[in-house]
Design an enzyme around this catalytic site. Structure first.
Site, PDB file in Angstrom:
ATOM      1  N   LYS A   1       0.835  -1.209   0.000  1.00  0.00           N
ATOM      2  CA  LYS A   1       0.000   0.000   0.000  1.00  0.00           C
ATOM      3  C   LYS A   1       0.869   1.258   0.000  1.00  0.00           C
ATOM      4  O   LYS A   1       1.511   1.587   0.983  1.00  0.00           O
ATOM      5  CB  LYS A   1      -0.933   0.036   1.212  1.00  0.00           C
TER       6      LYS A   1
ATOM      7  N   GLY B   1       6.589   5.395   8.161  1.00  0.00           N
ATOM      8  CA  GLY B   1       5.706   6.556   8.240  1.00  0.00           C
ATOM      9  C   GLY B   1       5.918   7.276   9.549  1.00  0.00           C
ATOM     10  O   GLY B   1       6.977   7.162  10.171  1.00  0.00           O
TER      11      GLY B   1
ATOM     12  N   GLU C   1       3.444   8.634  15.042  1.00  0.00           N
ATOM     13  CA  GLU C   1       2.060   8.577  15.526  1.00  0.00           C
ATOM     14  C   GLU C   1       1.320   7.363  14.941  1.00  0.00           C
ATOM     15  O   GLU C   1       0.713   6.575  15.660  1.00  0.00           O
ATOM     16  CB  GLU C   1       1.389   9.876  15.085  1.00  0.00           C
ATOM     17  N   THR C   2       1.385   7.221  13.615  1.00  0.00           N
ATOM     18  CA  THR C   2       0.712   6.073  12.984  1.00  0.00           C
ATOM     19  C   THR C   2       1.402   4.771  13.404  1.00  0.00           C
ATOM     20  O   THR C   2       0.738   3.768  13.666  1.00  0.00           O
ATOM     21  CB  THR C   2       0.736   6.205  11.439  1.00  0.00           C
ATOM     22  N   GLY C   3       2.728   4.816  13.492  1.00  0.00           N
ATOM     23  CA  GLY C   3       3.493   3.621  13.875  1.00  0.00           C
ATOM     24  C   GLY C   3       3.092   3.112  15.249  1.00  0.00           C
ATOM     25  O   GLY C   3       3.001   1.899  15.467  1.00  0.00           O
TER      26      GLY C   3
ATOM     27  N   GLU D   1       9.582   1.846  10.701  1.00  0.00           N
ATOM     28  CA  GLU D   1      10.591   2.877  10.364  1.00  0.00           C
ATOM     29  C   GLU D   1       9.881   4.217  10.503  1.00  0.00           C
ATOM     30  O   GLU D   1       9.041   4.565   9.679  1.00  0.00           O
ATOM     31  CB  GLU D   1      11.064   2.696   8.917  1.00  0.00           C
TER      32      GLU D   1
ATOM     33  N   CYS E   1      13.282  11.374   6.506  1.00  0.00           N
ATOM     34  CA  CYS E   1      13.195  10.975   7.923  1.00  0.00           C
ATOM     35  C   CYS E   1      14.489  11.272   8.665  1.00  0.00           C
ATOM     36  O   CYS E   1      14.467  11.636   9.836  1.00  0.00           O
ATOM     37  CB  CYS E   1      12.841   9.498   8.007  1.00  0.00           C
TER      38      CYS E   1
ATOM     39  N   GLU F   1       9.123  16.620  14.863  1.00  0.00           N
ATOM     40  CA  GLU F   1       9.528  16.503  13.459  1.00  0.00           C
ATOM     41  C   GLU F   1       8.700  17.463  12.606  1.00  0.00           C
ATOM     42  O   GLU F   1       7.479  17.402  12.613  1.00  0.00           O
ATOM     43  CB  GLU F   1       9.294  15.063  12.999  1.00  0.00           C
TER      44      GLU F   1
HETATM   45  P1  NAD Z   1       1.863   8.613   7.761  1.00  0.00           P
HETATM   46  O1  NAD Z   1       2.126   7.884   9.024  1.00  0.00           O
HETATM   47  O2  NAD Z   1       0.779   9.625   7.753  1.00  0.00           O
HETATM   48  O3  NAD Z   1       1.487   7.581   6.593  1.00  0.00           O
HETATM   49  C1  NAD Z   1       2.351   6.562   6.170  1.00  0.00           C
HETATM   50  C2  NAD Z   1       1.540   5.479   5.479  1.00  0.00           C
HETATM   51  O4  NAD Z   1       0.672   4.856   6.426  1.00  0.00           O
HETATM   52  C3  NAD Z   1       0.643   5.976   4.350  1.00  0.00           C
HETATM   53  O5  NAD Z   1       0.633   5.012   3.330  1.00  0.00           O
HETATM   54  C4  NAD Z   1      -0.720   6.069   5.023  1.00  0.00           C
HETATM   55  O6  NAD Z   1      -1.797   5.967   4.129  1.00  0.00           O
HETATM   56  C5  NAD Z   1      -0.673   4.873   5.957  1.00  0.00           C
HETATM   57  N1  NAD Z   1      -1.540   4.943   7.130  1.00  0.00           N
HETATM   58  C6  NAD Z   1      -2.057   6.052   7.740  1.00  0.00           C
HETATM   59  N2  NAD Z   1      -2.793   5.685   8.805  1.00  0.00           N
HETATM   60  C7  NAD Z   1      -2.741   4.332   8.879  1.00  0.00           C
HETATM   61  C8  NAD Z   1      -3.287   3.368   9.788  1.00  0.00           C
HETATM   62  N3  NAD Z   1      -4.045   3.719  10.830  1.00  0.00           N
HETATM   63  N4  NAD Z   1      -3.011   2.053   9.574  1.00  0.00           N
HETATM   64  C9  NAD Z   1      -2.228   1.685   8.541  1.00  0.00           C
HETATM   65  N5  NAD Z   1      -1.694   2.545   7.649  1.00  0.00           N
HETATM   66  C10 NAD Z   1      -1.934   3.863   7.825  1.00  0.00           C
HETATM   67  O7  NAD Z   1       3.253   9.235   7.301  1.00  0.00           O
HETATM   68  P2  NAD Z   1       3.546  10.173   6.033  1.00  0.00           P
HETATM   69  O8  NAD Z   1       3.078  11.556   6.352  1.00  0.00           O
HETATM   70  O9  NAD Z   1       3.053   9.516   4.794  1.00  0.00           O
HETATM   71  O10 NAD Z   1       5.152  10.129   5.989  1.00  0.00           O
HETATM   72  C11 NAD Z   1       5.970  10.968   6.716  1.00  0.00           C
HETATM   73  C12 NAD Z   1       6.540  10.246   7.923  1.00  0.00           C
HETATM   74  O11 NAD Z   1       7.278   9.096   7.518  1.00  0.00           O
HETATM   75  C13 NAD Z   1       7.544  11.102   8.681  1.00  0.00           C
HETATM   76  O12 NAD Z   1       7.284  10.996  10.062  1.00  0.00           O
HETATM   77  C14 NAD Z   1       8.889  10.458   8.360  1.00  0.00           C
HETATM   78  O13 NAD Z   1       9.896  10.648   9.310  1.00  0.00           O
HETATM   79  C15 NAD Z   1       8.513   9.024   8.225  1.00  0.00           C
HETATM   80  N6  NAD Z   1       9.544   8.321   7.443  1.00  0.00           N
HETATM   81  C16 NAD Z   1      10.392   7.444   8.090  1.00  0.00           C
HETATM   82  C17 NAD Z   1      11.403   6.798   7.379  1.00  0.00           C
HETATM   83  C18 NAD Z   1      12.378   5.847   8.044  1.00  0.00           C
HETATM   84  O14 NAD Z   1      13.082   5.135   7.331  1.00  0.00           O
HETATM   85  N7  NAD Z   1      12.457   5.814   9.359  1.00  0.00           N
HETATM   86  C19 NAD Z   1      11.534   7.038   6.009  1.00  0.00           C
HETATM   87  C20 NAD Z   1      10.660   7.930   5.406  1.00  0.00           C
HETATM   88  C21 NAD Z   1       9.658   8.561   6.113  1.00  0.00           C
END
Ligand code: NAD
Length: 483
Positions: free
Chosen positions: A170, A222, A225-227, A244, A278, A375
């Site tokens: 996804k 991502g 918060e979502t993690g 991640e 990130c 962040e």
């Molecule tokens: P996000 O958490 O909003 O979304 C990430 C993904 O999760 C999207 O595909 C989204 O549709 C999905 N998602 C949202 N809610 C969900 C849920 N309840 N259950 C399952 N999936 C869900 O993050 P974003 O705004 O897309 O990305 C930015 C974030 O990603 C930043 O915090 C960044 O630091 C992080 N990031 C981390 C790394 C790493 O390697 N550590 C790399 C890139 C980005």
């Protein structure tokens, strides 16, 4: 508009319709329809069936050759993939081209790793042969964000497939286009139908994967918060999970560092990919002895960064991903000013179409300010001076994150000592940003759980099985049976 790929078939989503926007022009590139939860279930079932009924999980030679086929196809389509990525994310084309090269490199790396891998074997003192094998987990849900849609996707997809799993992928609802193109390439390989499935849509579609009992592993990149939510959901059934997450990474510049070069690396660390990285070095910590001179140099550099369309040859900084995200980043600038920070340079939108923001440096900041602790994920960096190395370490470690850090110094021994005290999953000494496919990537503290890339990234998509083998069944003699 068939944007779902389930069991080898292109299917139209039956959920919400959403525009996919070019962030540099604000124009709609295409419309996309989300998958419904029923369609998510269909994809998961197709993956389960393919995992159980094809030879994908057991035929490692087939997996190796398929991954190499895909790497060839990616290389042949390098320019169209890079163009799609830049159009959908707003990032400069030269950066997307590097991403696509790394995507092919990642496929080849995991193909090689599988080809070379051997099970651990040892004959124990009692003659038992102990063999440890890594087996695929089953159906894996791969969920990725919008900042490096194709590359971060491949960091999961290549090891998941190499290990013999079936996947449901996804992408972010904002950036599905490069993965759609990759799926067209995957179709041309020998991969059995159902091993790779694609669902477009927002968090609801991701949640359907997390909640399904048939999905045995979630690999998520991502926000923290979502993690956190995903981690809690997975815990109830002990579903395997890799996370991640976010970062607020420090770049520590010691008093003996070359000021000119440090100012170049600091700009790169903070503003590469519009700061939507990130591991962006979003906090500069600089020795007080060189603070003023360094800041003057940095400001002079940053003022010259060329902002513009991803497709203009001279562009060095592109557009932010969306109007909503631009507003979020700006809200942090306002918050910073209210908290007492000074905008040293940047901070303004460009007066043109597209979500462009000037690279911004914030000084006069204190460690407890939200702009230092949270962040921002945009072209915004804070700068603080430190008295001595002990204070540098304290400031570097004083956030909830622990993803990455950098140390710049002409004394490598001193830099290494400092690096050993910083709590972060990746540390660069006298460089920044480069991920190496062969080496692990991931975070301490609230920056995540587990590691991607390298052998660690492959292990994350396997279960470990220990087989104890004795060649014949001997009498045990433990009980005193009388017959
Ligand atoms: P996000 O958490 O909003 O979304 C990430 C993904 O999760 C999207 O595909 C989204 O549709 C999905 N998602 C949202 N809610 C969900 C849920 N309840 N259950 C399952 N999936 C869900 O993050 P974003 O705004 O897309 O990305 C930015 C974030 O990603 C930043 O915090 C960044 O630091 C992080 N990031 C981390 C790394 C790493 O390697 N550590 C790399 C890139 C980005």
């Amino acid at each position: 508009m068939k944007h779902l790929y389930i069991n080898g078939q292109w299917i139209e989503g039956l959920g919400d319709e959403r525009p996919i926007i070019n962030p540099a022009t604000e124009e709609i590139i295409t419309m996309s329809k989300d998958a419904t939860s029923e369609q998510a279930t269909k994809a998961i079932l197709a993956a389960k069936r393919a995992f159980n009924e094809t030879d994908w999980s057991t035929n490692s030679a087939k997996r190796v050759s398929t991954l190499r086929q895909l790497a060839d196809l990616v290389e042949e389509s390098k320019y169209s993939l890079a163009e799609i990525e830049s159009e959908n994310t707003g990032k400069p084309l030269r950066e997307s081209e590097i991403d696509v090269e790394d995507v092919a490199g990642c496929l080849r790396y995991y193909a090689d790793l599988i080809e070379e891998s051997k099970p651990f074997e040892k004959t124990m003192a009692d003659g038992t042969v102990s063999r440890v094998v890594q087996e695929p987990i089953g159906v894996c849900g791969l969920i990725v964000p919008w900042n490096f849609p194709l590359l971060l996707g491949m960091w999961k997809l290549a090891p998941a497939l190499a290990a013999g799993n079936a996947v449901v992928f996804k992408p972010s609802e904002l950036t599905p286009l490069s993965i759609l193109k990759l799926t067209e390439l995957l179709e041309q390989t020998d991969m059995p139908k159902g091993i790779f499935n694609l669902l477009t849509g927002d968090g609801k579609v991701g949640a359907a994967l997390v909640e399904s009992d048939l999905v045995e592993k979630i690999s998520f990149t991502g926000s923290s918060e979502t993690g956190k939510r995903i981690n809690e959901q997975c815990a109830s059934t002990f579903k395997r999970v890799s996370l991640e997450l976010g970062g607020k990474s420090p770049l520590v510049i010691l008093a003996d560092a070359d000021i000119e070069k440090s100012a170049e690396w600091a700009a790169y660390g903070a503003f590469f990919n519009q700061g939507e990285v990130c591991v962006a070095s979003s906090r500069i910590l600089v020795a007080k002895e060189i603070y003023e001179e360094f800041l003057t140099k940095l400001v002079a550099n940053v003022a010259q960064i060329k902002i513009g369309s991803p497709f203009e040859a001279h562009t060095e900084l592109g557009a932010l991903i969306s109007q909503k995200h631009l507003e979020k980043v700006e809200s942090y600038l306002l918050m910073g000013i209210e908290e007492g920070a000074h905008i040293v340079c940047g901070g303004k939108r460009l007066q043109r179409q597209g979500y462009f923001l000037e690279p911004t440096i914030l000084s006069n900041v204190k460690q407890n300010m939200r702009i230092v602790q949270e962040e921002i994920f945009g072209p915004v960096v804070t700068i603080q001076a430190f008295e001595d190395e002990a204070e540098a370490i304290k400031l570097a470690n004083d956030t909830k994150f622990g993803l990455a850090a950098g140390v710049l110094s002409s004394d490598v021994k001193k830099a290494k000592k400092l690096a050993s005290s910083i709590k972060a999953g990746t540390i660069w000494i006298n460089s920044y940003h480069t991920p190496y496919i062969e080496a692990p990537w991931g975070g301490f503290k609230q920056s995540g759980i587990g590691r991607e890339l390298g052998p660690h990234g492959l292990l994350a998509f396997t279960e470990t099985k220990h087989i104890n083998e004795s060649t014949s069944l001997e009498t045990l003699g433990w009980y005193q049976f009388s017959h």
